[in-house]
Design an enzyme around this catalytic site. Sequence first.
Site, PDB file in Angstrom:
ATOM      1  N   ARG A  11      -7.258  -7.212  -9.625  1.00 19.87           N
ATOM      2  CA  ARG A  11      -7.982  -8.474  -9.862  1.00 19.87           C
ATOM      3  C   ARG A  11      -9.453  -8.158 -10.078  1.00 19.87           C
ATOM      4  NH1 ARG A  11     -10.732  -8.187  -5.183  1.00 19.87           N
ATOM      5  NH2 ARG A  11      -9.611  -7.399  -3.394  1.00 19.87           N
ATOM      6  N   GLU A  64      -2.179   7.138   7.691  1.00 19.81           N
ATOM      7  CA  GLU A  64      -2.967   8.060   6.873  1.00 19.81           C
ATOM      8  C   GLU A  64      -3.809   8.901   7.799  1.00 19.81           C
ATOM      9  OE1 GLU A  64      -5.354   5.697   4.213  1.00 19.81           O
ATOM     10  OE2 GLU A  64      -3.622   5.163   2.991  1.00 19.81           O
ATOM     11  N   GLY A  68      -8.733  -7.004   3.120  1.00 18.44           N
ATOM     12  CA  GLY A  68      -9.949  -7.457   3.794  1.00 18.44           C
ATOM     13  C   GLY A  68     -10.302  -6.621   5.014  1.00 18.44           C
ATOM     14  N   GLY A  69      -9.783  -5.393   5.042  1.00 17.85           N
ATOM     15  CA  GLY A  69     -10.130  -4.484   6.134  1.00 17.85           C
ATOM     16  C   GLY A  69      -9.529  -4.859   7.476  1.00 17.85           C
ATOM     17  N   GLU A 121      -9.517   2.334  -5.837  1.00 19.05           N
ATOM     18  CA  GLU A 121     -10.413   2.673  -4.729  1.00 19.05           C
ATOM     19  C   GLU A 121     -10.111   4.065  -4.181  1.00 19.05           C
ATOM     20  OE1 GLU A 121     -11.597  -1.674  -2.985  1.00 19.05           O
ATOM     21  OE2 GLU A 121     -10.091  -0.571  -1.858  1.00 19.05           O
ATOM     22  N   VAL A 137     -15.335  -8.862  -5.883  1.00 16.37           N
ATOM     23  CA  VAL A 137     -16.602  -9.489  -5.503  1.00 16.37           C
ATOM     24  C   VAL A 137     -17.775  -8.715  -6.116  1.00 16.37           C
ATOM     25  CG1 VAL A 137     -18.070 -10.125  -3.540  1.00 16.37           C
ATOM     26  CG2 VAL A 137     -15.581 -10.245  -3.308  1.00 16.37           C
ATOM     27  N   ARG A 168     -24.391  -8.924  -0.211  1.00 13.72           N
ATOM     28  CA  ARG A 168     -23.617 -10.140   0.033  1.00 13.72           C
ATOM     29  C   ARG A 168     -24.321 -10.941   1.127  1.00 13.72           C
ATOM     30  NH1 ARG A 168     -17.182  -8.603   0.044  1.00 13.72           N
ATOM     31  NH2 ARG A 168     -17.259  -6.951  -1.542  1.00 13.72           N
ATOM     32  N   LYS A 217       0.813  -1.225   0.000  1.00 12.67           N
ATOM     33  CA  LYS A 217       0.000   0.000   0.000  1.00 12.67           C
ATOM     34  C   LYS A 217       0.840   1.267   0.000  1.00 12.67           C
ATOM     35  CE  LYS A 217      -3.854  -2.046   2.292  1.00 12.67           C
ATOM     36  NZ  LYS A 217      -5.280  -1.898   2.171  1.00 12.67           N
ATOM     37  N   ASN A 228      -6.917  -2.552  -6.495  1.00 12.45           N
ATOM     38  CA  ASN A 228      -7.054  -4.000  -6.483  1.00 12.45           C
ATOM     39  C   ASN A 228      -6.783  -4.520  -7.887  1.00 12.45           C
ATOM     40  OD1 ASN A 228      -7.641  -4.448  -3.736  1.00 12.45           O
ATOM     41  ND2 ASN A 228      -9.709  -3.680  -4.085  1.00 12.45           N
TER      42      ASN A 228
END
Length: 454
Positions: A292, A200, A164-165, A275, A295, A338, A116, A290
Site C-alpha cells: 500500500r 526471528e 503497527g509494531g 522493508e 505514511v 510525524r 509475515k 507493505n
Amino acid sequence: MFKKILIANRGEIAVRIVRACHDLGIQAVVAYSEADRFSLAVRLADEAVCIGPAASSRSYLHPPALISAALITGCEAVHPGYGFLSENAYFAEICAACRLVFIGPGAEAIRLMGDKAVGRETMRAAGVPTVPGSDGELSGVEQAVEVARDIGYPILLKPSAGGGGRGMRVCEHEADLLRSFATARAEAEAAFGNGELLMERYLRDVRHVEIQVLADQYGHAIHLGERDCSAQRRHQKIIEESPSPIMTEALRQRMGAAALAGVNAIGYVNAGTMEFLVDRDGAFYFIEMNTRIQVEHPVTELVTGVDLVKWQLRIAAGEPLTLQQHDIVLRGHAIECRVNAEDPETDFMPSAGEIHHYLPPGGPGIRVDSHVYSEYTPPGNYDSLLAKVIAWGGDRHEALDRMRRALRETVITGIKTTIPFHLEILRDAPFRDGAISTRYVAELVHRLKQARLD
Ligand code: ADP
C-alpha cells in the site's frame, strides 16, 4: 483515466488522495464516519457519503458500507489509503466482484505479504536475504525452544498477522521464551484475531531501511531509492528520511535489486514498500512488504520529484509506468516528522480536545500534509496523527535546519503535540550525526527522564 473514485479512508491520507485526484482531474468521493463529518477531507471532496458510526468496525472497516458508497455515487475505483482495509485481500476481492478497481495490488499479493511467515518464505525463495528465523509459524512452545537454540538468542516473537509494531516480544534467553510464549500468543490473538507467531533472530544494532517500488500491470517495475525509518518509538516510526545517512551507491543498488527481485517474484502491481533491517556491515535482511502507500511516502516524493499517489491512480487505471530506472535520481535530502496528538511529558498519552489555533509552517523547502484546522476537534476514535511536516534541503544538514525552523514556527494550541520531542531529537548529537539504530528513541527517552530526575 478514472472520472470518479471513492476514498475509503480518513485523516491526512484522505486529504492527500483528494489532492492527487484533483491534480489528475478526477472527482473524489470521500467516505466518512459520523465522527468525521467535519473533516478536512469531507470539505475538500467533490462528494461525501456517510458510511456509518464512529467505530471503525462499523464504518472504515465495513466493506458493505464502502462498496455501497462507491456504487451509489458512480465511482469506478476505490483508494484504500493506509491502515483500515488497505491490506485486506478480501476487500480487494469484493471490489473486483463489484466491478470496482481496487487501487493497489491484486488480492493474491496482499494475501501472500499480509502473512509475515508466508511473506518471508516467499522472499527467501526469490533470493532476497531474510532475517534468520523459523520456517513459517511456530507450532508450539517446544518448537519455539528448538528453533531458538538453532538461530541463537536474543530472539523476537512476532505475530504473523501483526502490524503497527504491536505484539512483538524480545526474549534474551530460554527462560524468557518459556515465560513469554503463551502470553505473546494470547496477545496476538486478541489484537489481530490470529494467534500465530513466528520467530526471528533479534538484530540489535540495525537501522530500518525500506525501498519504495512502483510496478505497472505490464511487468515493468522500478525502485525509487530508500527511506530510513530508524527513529521509532515502540517499533513505530516517528521520523523518516531519504536518503539514508548510511547509504552508499553500491548498497542502494544491491537493495534496489533485491526489492525488485521480490516484486517480480510475486508479479506485484502498484506502489509498495520492501522493508529491511541493515546492520553495521551493510548486510540487509527483509522483514516485510507493505502492499500500500505508506505514511512516509512524501520524503521519497521530495527527493525523486515523483508523485507516488498519482502513479497509484494511473497504474490502477491501466496506464503503463513510463518512468525508467535511470529516470530516478535522488536530489538533496528530505525528512518527515510525524506530529501526533500526544503529550511527550506524560509518556506520550493521547491528548484530546479542540485545536484552538492552527498555523502550519511554510517557507523554502517545507511541505505539510495535514487534516486539521483551527477550531477542529480531532475525533478520539482513530490514530493520533495530526500533521506530517516534511522538509527538503540541498543536503541533510539543510533539511534538518529547515525542519527545526518549521517545527518552531508551527502553532497548534489547545492540545499537546509531539513537536517538543521532535525538537529534542533534532538537536541531539547522535541523530544529527546520522549515527542511530532502531533503539535510539528508547535510549533518548531514557536519557531525558534521567536528566529530569538529576
Ligand atoms: P509491524 O508490521 O508490526 O510494523 P515489522 O516487522 O515491520 O512489524 O517491524 C517493525 C519494527 O520492529 C522494525 O522496523 C524494527 O525496528 C523492529 N524489528 C522487526 N523485526 C526485527 C528483528 N528481527 N530484529 C530487530 N528488530 C526488529
